[in-house]
Design a protein around this motif. Sequence first.
Motif, mmCIF file in Angstrom:
data_model
loop_
_atom_site.group_PDB
_atom_site.id
_atom_site.type_symbol
_atom_site.label_atom_id
_atom_site.label_comp_id
_atom_site.label_asym_id
_atom_site.label_seq_id
_atom_site.Cartn_x
_atom_site.Cartn_y
_atom_site.Cartn_z
ATOM 1 N N ASP A 11 0.872 -1.176 0.000
ATOM 2 C CA ASP A 11 0.000 0.000 0.000
ATOM 3 C C ASP A 11 0.911 1.229 0.000
ATOM 4 O O ASP A 11 1.594 1.501 0.991
ATOM 5 N N SER A 12 0.907 1.976 -1.097
ATOM 6 C CA SER A 12 1.762 3.166 -1.168
ATOM 7 C C SER A 12 1.344 4.237 -0.171
ATOM 8 O O SER A 12 2.110 5.153 0.120
ATOM 9 N N GLN A 13 0.088 4.122 0.320
ATOM 10 C CA GLN A 13 -0.500 5.125 1.205
ATOM 11 C C GLN A 13 -0.556 6.499 0.540
ATOM 12 O O GLN A 13 -0.618 7.531 1.214
ATOM 13 N N GLN A 14 -0.556 6.487 -0.805
ATOM 14 C CA GLN A 14 -0.448 7.723 -1.564
ATOM 15 C C GLN A 14 -1.409 7.748 -2.741
ATOM 16 O O GLN A 14 -2.031 6.741 -3.085
ATOM 17 N N VAL A 15 -1.491 8.921 -3.364
ATOM 18 C CA VAL A 15 -2.281 9.110 -4.573
ATOM 19 C C VAL A 15 -1.439 9.833 -5.620
ATOM 20 O O VAL A 15 -0.560 10.632 -5.285
#
Length: 313
Positions: free
Chosen positions: A132-136
């Motif tokens: 999960d990159s935990q980003q957009v």
Amino acid sequence: MRIGIVVDSACDLPPAWLDAHNVHLLPVTVRIGETSFVDLRDERATLDFVEAHVTERGHTAETAAYPSDRIKALFLEQLVVDYDYVFCMTITRHRSQIHDNATHASFAVLNEYRPIRMQAGHTTPFALRIVDSQQVFAGQGILPVEAVRLREAGASAPDIRSRLEFLAERSYAYMVPRDLGYLRARIKHRGDKSVSLLAALIGGALDIKPILHCHRGDTGPVGKIRGFEPAAEKLFAFAAQRVRAGLLTPTLCLSYGGELDQLHALPGYAALASACDEHHVERFETVMSLTGMVNVGAGSLTVGFAAPPHAFA
């Protein structure tokens, strides 16, 4: 060890770079009314679709994550033969079903890969990691760039995994939407709580643009500036400040919801580019993904990097 890298098409990295480094793609499908578009990171096709469908009706779009059965097929038909270990990095699980779909598919892949690899002449185990990159958007670009660098440097899979998990916790994305009327309509359609409808309404009336922030999967406003170009200039100046203070990777990702010539013409861009050159930070610039433009509007700007904790100022 042969290490493969997979991202989803919301990840804002240049298509030529993805192709050159053999980064595989999980496409996102966007539907607006009866029209659908599979986002394969084709910049020209994305801009044409945006012009034809997104400007007026994009706020009603529905995005469909790559389904788990298709992810499973990609791995079993290709990746378990081509690689020994695959890292699949996704947009934050708080914003999309892609991470959950990939995780679900991974269980089946690990149960079924052995006869396929043996038939191809590989007797060693296969492993994969869903990250999960935990980003957009531009923030997603940090991890795959670092994974490629480490792979090319001959790093082991455990070392790459540890590094990616470290950076996911320390990656930041900042964004300036251009059209708050569009963003307000999109927020209402999605039931999103990241930016209040009232704030968006007032901002639109006064031409005040919020500067939005994503860190560890959480999104929300961190500032507001009157006018899009002054807001972009403020964001570029802040990014240059972070570059001079020292990033955790020599990488800065930028994406723009339009032609890149328009990005380069924004006030403050040249100063940011100069700061990156001076501090040996590589810039990765691309047209924003269709997923990004559907959710925040055409003409929006995003910047991503990994850095120690800081406050926007």
